[in-house]
Motif scaffolding. Structure first.
Motif, PDB file in Angstrom:
ATOM      1  N   VAL A  12       0.792  -1.232  -0.078  1.00 43.56           N
ATOM      2  CA  VAL A  12      -0.005  -0.021   0.075  1.00 43.56           C
ATOM      3  C   VAL A  12       0.999   1.281  -0.125  1.00 43.56           C
ATOM      4  O   VAL A  12       0.241   2.289   0.177  1.00 43.56           O
ATOM      5  CB  VAL A  12      -1.063   0.172   1.049  1.00 43.56           C
ATOM      6  N   GLY A  13       2.171   1.167  -0.016  1.00 49.53           N
ATOM      7  CA  GLY A  13       2.983   2.141  -0.210  1.00 49.53           C
ATOM      8  C   GLY A  13       3.742   2.657   1.215  1.00 49.53           C
ATOM      9  O   GLY A  13       4.444   3.758   0.949  1.00 49.53           O
ATOM     10  N   TYR A  14       3.717   2.110   2.371  1.00 49.68           N
ATOM     11  CA  TYR A  14       4.439   2.459   3.462  1.00 49.68           C
ATOM     12  C   TYR A  14       5.771   1.771   3.330  1.00 49.68           C
ATOM     13  O   TYR A  14       6.130   0.698   3.434  1.00 49.68           O
ATOM     14  CB  TYR A  14       3.504   2.025   4.765  1.00 49.68           C
ATOM     15  N   GLY A  15       6.583   2.849   3.242  1.00 50.91           N
ATOM     16  CA  GLY A  15       8.223   2.277   3.146  1.00 50.91           C
ATOM     17  C   GLY A  15       8.964   2.430   4.511  1.00 50.91           C
ATOM     18  O   GLY A  15       8.316   2.934   5.373  1.00 50.91           O
ATOM     19  N   LEU A  16      10.064   2.228   4.201  1.00 43.28           N
ATOM     20  CA  LEU A  16      11.047   2.480   5.441  1.00 43.28           C
ATOM     21  C   LEU A  16      11.340   4.000   5.566  1.00 43.28           C
ATOM     22  O   LEU A  16      11.122   4.570   4.482  1.00 43.28           O
ATOM     23  CB  LEU A  16      12.381   1.601   5.272  1.00 43.28           C
ATOM     24  N   LYS A  17      11.363   4.435   6.849  1.00 47.35           N
ATOM     25  CA  LYS A  17      11.269   5.820   6.994  1.00 47.35           C
ATOM     26  C   LYS A  17      12.718   6.360   6.839  1.00 47.35           C
ATOM     27  O   LYS A  17      13.573   5.878   7.411  1.00 47.35           O
ATOM     28  CB  LYS A  17      10.665   6.299   8.541  1.00 47.35           C
ATOM     29  N   PHE A  54       8.054  11.462   9.019  1.00 46.81           N
ATOM     30  CA  PHE A  54       7.373  10.170   9.180  1.00 46.81           C
ATOM     31  C   PHE A  54       6.868   9.883   7.601  1.00 46.81           C
ATOM     32  O   PHE A  54       7.210   8.720   7.272  1.00 46.81           O
ATOM     33  CB  PHE A  54       6.166  10.333   9.927  1.00 46.81           C
ATOM     34  N   LYS A  55       6.607  10.902   6.992  1.00 44.68           N
ATOM     35  CA  LYS A  55       6.029  10.448   5.824  1.00 44.68           C
ATOM     36  C   LYS A  55       7.122  10.628   4.512  1.00 44.68           C
ATOM     37  O   LYS A  55       6.695  10.079   3.349  1.00 44.68           O
ATOM     38  CB  LYS A  55       4.756  11.519   5.223  1.00 44.68           C
ATOM     39  N   HIS A  56       8.403  10.655   4.875  1.00 44.20           N
ATOM     40  CA  HIS A  56       9.386  10.495   3.780  1.00 44.20           C
ATOM     41  C   HIS A  56       9.949   9.071   3.866  1.00 44.20           C
ATOM     42  O   HIS A  56      10.636   8.660   4.945  1.00 44.20           O
ATOM     43  CB  HIS A  56      10.305  11.627   4.314  1.00 44.20           C
TER      44      HIS A  56
END
Length: 139
Positions: free
Chosen positions: A98-103, A108-110
């Motif tokens: 779903v597009g949540y990657g490593l931070k 947080f959103k980067h």
């Protein structure tokens, strides 16, 4: 194909395989439901700041730990440990799909999948905007 799309597809595949393996080897539904979001507890580390938060979040959202845990569970014949590892891998796979990657420590959103930045965060190479140990910025 674009790399982000490939990484998302890969995540979906891992989530599907881990979930199928979990239920194939007899993992109980109740445990899957309870632990499905457990790795996201690591977001609490963001209360200590983005550098600590991203490090802790990433430690809980990389495949290395559930793979090692699953291997140990197989080596010692511990089904519950294998179940936990498969749930954990499935969670990471869904996150990637779903597009949540490593931070990155810049916000947080980067992430490595989104490329988005938090408001006020400079664009460009995420490492450039991170303070060094002496507290000076590299940008």
């Amino acid at each position: 194909m674009y790399p982000k799309f490939i990484l998302r597809l890969e995540g979906a595949g891992i989530a599907a395989v881990a979930t199928a393996a979990y239920f194939t080897i007899g993992g109980p539904l109740w445990l899957f439901v309870i632990l499905a979001l457990a790795p996201d507890i690591s977001m609490v580390a963001y209360l200590a700041g983005p550098r600590v938060g991203s490090a802790v979040y990433n430690a809980f959202h990389t495949y290395l730990t559930p793979v090692a845990l699953g291997a140990a569970g197989m080596w010692f014949g511990m089904a519950t440990v294998i179940w936990v590892a498969l749930i954990w891998a499935a969670h990471i796979g869904v996150d990637r799909a779903v597009g949540y990657g490593l931070k990155y420590p810049t916000g947080f959103k980067h992430t490595h999948l989104s490329g988005a930045t938090d408001p006020g965060t400079p664009a460009g190479n995420p490492a450039e905007a991170v303070s060094d140990a002496a507290g000076t910025r590299n940008d």
